[in-house]
Write a protein that holds these residues in place. Structure first.
Motif: not given
Length: 178
Positions: A102-118
């Motif tokens: 569960d923690a890893t899914i949270v981390c992954d989604q934040m990682m991808m959202a950060a990239h999407d935000a530049g």
């Protein structure tokens, strides 16, 4: 940008510009983590947001191999994803606890959202959890799992062909015996 474009383009940033991440981008990244799915919707993950010099230095002390400019890789923002294992779903067949997943899914989604935000990121698991627990005075029932450095990249990704050469081929990915 579509998701596969985001997934192909992001890379592990190990050098950051010395500028803060805008609060609206921080909020968007955190919202992506909050929206992450978890086993049986139990949501055992919690995130510590480090932006102050004192908190970034605490993170750096827990990951001394990556300490740079008073932070981890010099990042102006470090997100520490923790879990409360007692709150996580447990598989009845073998007792497997979903907390780390569960923690890893949270981390992954934040990682991808950060990239999407530049923004650039680096997912860090090589840190001393005992140091983090002590530095942030975490309760005994809270376990740090993943660290995500976030900021504006000061380095460049490897060329696309070199990055693709390091990825597993689809045929191998689809064969558990390989």
């Amino acid at each position: 940008m579509g998701f596969l474009e985001v997934a192909r383009a992001r890379y592990s940033v190990r050098a950051y510009e010395k500028r803060a991440v805008e609060q609206e981008k921080v909020d968007a990244v955190l919202e992506a983590g909050r929206l992450a799915p978890s086993a049986c919707n139990r949501h055992p993950s919690r995130v510590i947001v480090a932006t102050s010099a004192a908190d970034l230095e605490k993170m750096a002390r827990s990951a001394p191999n990556f300490a740079k400019d008073g932070s981890v890789f010099g990042a102006p923002l470090v997100l520490l994803v923790c879990v409360r294992p007692a709150d996580a779903w447990r598989r009845s067949y073998d007792g497997m606890v979903s907390a780390d997943i569960d923690a890893t899914i949270v981390c992954d989604q934040m990682m991808m959202a950060a990239h999407d935000a530049g923004l650039g990121t680096c997912w860090v698991c090589h840190f001393d959890p005992d140091v983090v627990c002590r530095e942030f005075d975490l309760p005994e029932e809270v376990v740090p799992v993943n660290m995500l450095t976030v900021g504006y990249a000061a380095d460049e990704p490897r060329p696309a062909d070199k990055r693709e050469a390091r990825r597993i081929p689809l045929a191998q990915f689809l064969d558990v015996r390989a």
